[in-house]
Design a protein around this motif. Structure first.
Motif: not given
Length: 166
Positions: A90-110
């Motif tokens: 569950a912890a790993l799945a949650h971190e993967q969700k956070v990672s996806d969100s940060i990558r999306a935020l990075y792409r948006l900032a770009q």
């Protein structure tokens, strides 16, 4: 330079997710306490503290840019029960969700041409690689020891030796 409305909203959503992460780790700590694994529970509580620190970094960035972040509605975490593998999965799945969100935020900032956000977001991308690797390693070790009591207690002791967010 002030964040545009689209980015300000996206950063607020990330702040909310980081706070949800903190709460999720507390729920996981409760499950591990219930499984009589105080070292692992302590490790999860330290992770919870780290997630609040992450939220604070995002908040500081947004406020330093002249915006006011808004924490959104928080989702309650699911109780994974006392199966140790399920807790760390569950912890790993949650971190993967956070990672996806940060990558999306990075792409948006770009896409928005907001180069001022990229250093912070790059740091978070690296942080998420580390978070996922650590949880994957713990899960690998849990699978290796299976239901071996002494092995589980040794890993519990090792994780319990963590004293702060590293």
């Amino acid at each position: 330079m002030k964040l545009n409305e689209t980015l300000a909203k996206a950063f607020s959503e990330q702040i909310t997710l980081e706070i949800e992460s903190s709460v999720a780790y507390i729920q996981l700590a409760i499950a591990l306490d219930d499984a009589d694994l105080p070292g692992m529970a302590s490790w999860m509580r330290i992770q919870s503290d780290e997630e609040r620190t992450h939220a604070a970094k995002f908040i500081a960035h947004v406020t330093d840019r002249g915006n006011r972040p808004q924490i959104g509605e928080l989702s309650a975490p699911k109780d994974p029960g006392t199966d140790v593998n399920a807790v760390f999965e569950a912890a790993l799945a949650h971190e993967q969700k956070v990672s996806d969100s940060i990558r999306a935020l990075y792409r948006l900032a770009q896409a928005e041409g907001d180069i001022d956000s990229l250093p912070l977001l790059s740091w978070f991308v690296e942080e998420q690689i580390e978070e996922e690797a650590t949880l994957s390693e713990i899960l690998g070790r849990l699978r290796m020891i299976s239901n071996d009591g002494p092995g589980l207690l040794r890993l519990d002791s090792e994780l319990g030796a963590r004293t702060s967010a590293e």
